[in-house]
Design an enzyme around this catalytic site. Sequence first.
Site, PDB file in Angstrom:
ATOM      1  N   ASP A  63       0.885  -1.165   0.000  1.00  0.00           N
ATOM      2  CA  ASP A  63       0.000   0.000   0.000  1.00  0.00           C
ATOM      3  C   ASP A  63       0.922   1.213   0.000  1.00  0.00           C
ATOM      4  O   ASP A  63       1.584   1.499   1.008  1.00  0.00           O
ATOM      5  CB  ASP A  63      -0.891  -0.020   1.238  1.00  0.00           C
ATOM      6  CG  ASP A  63      -1.843   1.176   1.315  1.00  0.00           C
ATOM      7  OD1 ASP A  63      -1.609   2.185   0.602  1.00  0.00           O
ATOM      8  OD2 ASP A  63      -2.806   1.113   2.095  1.00  0.00           O
ATOM      9  N   TYR A 155      -5.710  17.441  -7.967  1.00  0.00           N
ATOM     10  CA  TYR A 155      -4.953  16.549  -8.856  1.00  0.00           C
ATOM     11  C   TYR A 155      -3.834  17.316  -9.542  1.00  0.00           C
ATOM     12  O   TYR A 155      -2.678  16.878  -9.558  1.00  0.00           O
ATOM     13  CB  TYR A 155      -5.926  15.965  -9.888  1.00  0.00           C
ATOM     14  CG  TYR A 155      -5.328  14.977 -10.851  1.00  0.00           C
ATOM     15  CD1 TYR A 155      -5.136  13.649 -10.482  1.00  0.00           C
ATOM     16  CD2 TYR A 155      -4.984  15.346 -12.146  1.00  0.00           C
ATOM     17  CE1 TYR A 155      -4.611  12.727 -11.375  1.00  0.00           C
ATOM     18  CE2 TYR A 155      -4.456  14.438 -13.046  1.00  0.00           C
ATOM     19  CZ  TYR A 155      -4.270  13.127 -12.654  1.00  0.00           C
ATOM     20  OH  TYR A 155      -3.747  12.215 -13.542  1.00  0.00           O
ATOM     21  N   LYS A 159       0.298  16.830  -9.114  1.00  0.00           N
ATOM     22  CA  LYS A 159       1.088  16.432 -10.286  1.00  0.00           C
ATOM     23  C   LYS A 159       2.118  17.501 -10.642  1.00  0.00           C
ATOM     24  O   LYS A 159       3.247  17.176 -11.027  1.00  0.00           O
ATOM     25  CB  LYS A 159       0.163  16.165 -11.478  1.00  0.00           C
ATOM     26  CG  LYS A 159      -0.833  15.040 -11.258  1.00  0.00           C
ATOM     27  CD  LYS A 159      -0.163  13.725 -10.901  1.00  0.00           C
ATOM     28  CE  LYS A 159      -1.159  12.605 -10.750  1.00  0.00           C
ATOM     29  NZ  LYS A 159      -0.523  11.323 -10.352  1.00  0.00           N
ATOM     30  N   THR A 190      -7.786   3.645 -19.263  1.00  0.00           N
ATOM     31  CA  THR A 190      -7.472   2.685 -18.204  1.00  0.00           C
ATOM     32  C   THR A 190      -8.745   2.371 -17.429  1.00  0.00           C
ATOM     33  O   THR A 190      -9.817   2.936 -17.693  1.00  0.00           O
ATOM     34  CB  THR A 190      -6.436   3.271 -17.230  1.00  0.00           C
ATOM     35  OG1 THR A 190      -7.009   4.417 -16.570  1.00  0.00           O
ATOM     36  CG2 THR A 190      -5.163   3.674 -17.956  1.00  0.00           C
TER      37      THR A 190
END
Length: 246
Positions: A63, A155, A159, A190
């Site tokens: 994890d 996000y 990034k 994906t």
Amino acid sequence: MKRLKDKTAIVTGSTSGIGEATARLFAEEGAKVIIAGRRREKGEQIAVEIRKDGGEAIFIQADMTQEEDIQKLVNSSIEAFGKIDILVNNAGRIIEKPFIELTREDWDQFVALDAFSYFRMMQLVLPHMERQGSGNIVNVTSLAAISVMPTHALYSFVKAGITHMSKVVAAEYADKGIRVNCLLPGVVYTEMIADNPNTPHMEKIIPMGRMSTSEEQAKSILFLASEDSSYMTGTSMVADGGIRGI
């Protein structure tokens, strides 16, 4: 000619998507691959399939939000193969939510996986690479690091941070035989976006008219991880089907 012959590579988040495609491609190119992720059954299956095809691979369950698991991954990789030549930091997920609705829980969970795991893996792997006088790190971030994407504030923040941090680490270790680069994928088909209702719209805005496959992104990672890119470090390479140009 196998471009990664005699190399040992850790690929995080490699039980699906870009990570899985990268692990399989690396094995085809001669690398000893450590597959890392939470899904034991899937990870073991990938490792078995690679070995059946003549490659060398093991699965280590981890994890990537947990310090103990990250340390276990690095230590177990060294125990298994004696060295780490390549690290591909790829574990991550998508969070898409209006900025005003983001919570502290969102922050904690997303930063733990998509930022801390990259940061800590590099910290633990770099000393091994420095001792052997060589190494290669590829951090898979996102086009969101350099482009404005509404509802992707957290996000994009993470990034962008990893992308810039990679440049700093690259500069610190450039004279030690260690290269650090980033791949910034565009829209990749994906598991994470297969059921996304915005998928048809996303395809329409891509100049090439389609999403990338995981295998295409894996080939870009291979380029950065191999000697084909031997004079590249601190680079952010974009593979987005032309989105950035519009």
